[in-house]
Design an enzyme around this catalytic site. Structure first.
Site, PDB file in Angstrom:
ATOM      1  CD  GLU A   1      -3.595  -2.499  -2.926  1.00 43.46           C
ATOM      2  OE1 GLU A   1      -3.038  -3.609  -3.090  1.00 43.46           O
ATOM      3  OE2 GLU A   1      -4.643  -2.342  -2.296  1.00 43.46           O
TER       4      GLU A   1
ATOM      5  CG  ASN B   1      -0.351  -6.067  -5.415  1.00 42.53           C
ATOM      6  OD1 ASN B   1      -0.874  -6.381  -4.365  1.00 42.53           O
ATOM      7  ND2 ASN B   1      -0.901  -5.202  -6.259  1.00 42.53           N
TER       8      ASN B   1
ATOM      9  CE  LYS C   1      -6.010   1.077  -0.680  1.00 41.66           C
ATOM     10  NZ  LYS C   1      -5.926   0.610  -2.071  1.00 41.66           N
TER      11      LYS C   1
ATOM     12  NE  ARG D   1      -7.256  -7.008 -10.256  1.00 43.66           N
ATOM     13  CZ  ARG D   1      -6.336  -6.661  -9.350  1.00 43.66           C
ATOM     14  NH1 ARG D   1      -5.932  -7.542  -8.456  1.00 43.66           N
ATOM     15  NH2 ARG D   1      -5.848  -5.445  -9.330  1.00 43.66           N
TER      16      ARG D   1
ATOM     17  CG  ASP E   1      -3.513  -3.768  -7.822  1.00 43.35           C
ATOM     18  OD1 ASP E   1      -3.164  -4.583  -8.699  1.00 43.35           O
ATOM     19  OD2 ASP E   1      -3.849  -4.099  -6.678  1.00 43.35           O
TER      20      ASP E   1
ATOM     21  NE  ARG F   1      -2.050  -6.971  -9.752  1.00 41.59           N
ATOM     22  CZ  ARG F   1      -2.126  -7.853  -8.764  1.00 41.59           C
ATOM     23  NH1 ARG F   1      -1.697  -9.100  -8.946  1.00 41.59           N
ATOM     24  NH2 ARG F   1      -2.636  -7.497  -7.600  1.00 41.59           N
TER      25      ARG F   1
ATOM     26  CE  LYS G   1      -3.840  -2.476   0.639  1.00 45.13           C
ATOM     27  NZ  LYS G   1      -3.266  -3.832   0.742  1.00 45.13           N
TER      28      LYS G   1
ATOM     29  NE  ARG H   1     -14.879  -6.051  -1.034  1.00 45.38           N
ATOM     30  CZ  ARG H   1     -15.027  -7.059  -0.174  1.00 45.38           C
ATOM     31  NH1 ARG H   1     -14.072  -7.324   0.692  1.00 45.38           N
ATOM     32  NH2 ARG H   1     -16.118  -7.799  -0.194  1.00 45.38           N
TER      33      ARG H   1
END
Length: 316
Positions: A280, A282, A159, A224, A272, A209, A124, A232
């Site tokens: 984000e 990852n 979050k 997504r 993301d 992604r 994050k 979400r």
């Protein structure tokens, strides 16, 4: 090459969508020896980091998809490459694992992604290093600051900093309904820092992604897309995964950030992106290999194993 995968239990794999399985399958297809072990299998004794590993052989069957040789205890430095694929939660046990892998590196092991780099890049908080690509963001444990951020932006996502799969994500609209409860719950009454981000309406087109391998973006992304009234897009939260060609903006972000992260030892990164904004970074065990490959024909796992081979060759 001898390639060892540090992963969650093989019995937990859903091989029709598991990215680690796709990596293993591609490595085996090329004739590399594939080994597997779990974090609990690592041991530090008398200065040496070893693990109880099993060589695995892929059967091609959907259920009994592998058979394993008898376990053997070996120094991690004997492998040509170790692929770190343990899923979060990124708790202290995970951190201890990165310390052990880092010690193994000093003894000659090659680990991808590098354990120190994983530890240094909270998935994050890392976007704070690239704020030119992010929507308005606040990280704080102070309820007053979080309320002020909501007052300013009106529609906000809250979050936790250690969540995964969409867990713990809340949207609070301009009416402020449940704002106090959300802040109290996520911060544990001001004890824990959380992230607040201005809501990005483009989420209806998907939380994209963007995979980056060796500093280079994969030419397809996985959108997504939230379903029903869900905010979400995470697949674990019921999002629909739709592969799409990478957009100019997504490529711009990936090409700006990817080489920086690759130089830090992050061979595989999952960015993301929602609309125009990075949300984000990852680095633990980015996924979506098989969804992209199945829908577009682009072999993400082959691109990844290419990158591993290049790194090993460069080190020899």
């Amino acid at each position: 090459m001898n390639i060892a995968f540090l992963a969650d239990p093989l019995s937990s794999f859903k091989i029709y969508k598991d990215s680690t399985f796709a990596m293993m399958r591609e490595a085996a297809r090329r004739g590399h020896a594939v080994y597997a072990f779990e974090q609990r299998d690592m041991v530090l004794e008398e200065g040496a980091v070893t693990a109880e590993v099993r060589r695995i052989h892929l059967t091609g069957e959907p259920d009994a998809w592998y058979r394993a040789d008898a376990p053997e205890i070996v120094a991690l430095s004997v492998f040509d490459a170790i692929i770190e694929r343990k899923d979060p939660p990124f708790d202290m046990e995970y951190v201890y694992g990165t310390y052990l892998l880092e010690l193994a590196e000093r003894q000659g092991a090659r680990v991808f992604n590098r354990p120190g780099a994983i530890r240094d890049h909270n998935e994050k908080l890392t976007i704070g290093q690239f704020s030119g690509y992010t929507s308005p963001t606040l990280v704080s444990s102070n309820p007053a600051r979080l309320r002020a951020f909501h007052d300013k932006h009106g529609d906000v996502i809250f979050k936790p900093l250690d969540g995964m799969g969409g867990a713990g994500i809340f949207r609070v609209k301009a009416d402020g309904m449940n704002l106090g409860s959300v802040i109290e719950s996520l911060t544990d009454n001001g004890r824990h820092s959380i992230m607040a981000q201005k809501f990005i309406p483009a989420i209806t087109q998907g939380d994209k992604r963007v995979l980056v391998i060796g500093g280079k973006p994969v030419p397809f992304t996985l959108a997504r897309i939230p379903q029903g009234n869900e905010v979400r897009g995470n697949l674990a939260a019921g999002g629909l995964g739709v592969a799409m060609p990478i957009t100019e903006r997504e490529r711009e972000i990936a090409e700006a950030i990817g080489p920086i992260l690759a130089a830090r030892g992050l061979l595989l990164v999952g960015l993301d992106v929602i609309g125009e904004y990075l949300t984000e970074v990852n680095v633990t065990s980015p996924t979506c290999f098989q969804e992209i490959a199945d829908q577009t024909g682009f072999d993400v796992a082959a691109m990844f194993i290419d990158a591993v081979e290049q790194q090993v060759s460069k080190a020899n």
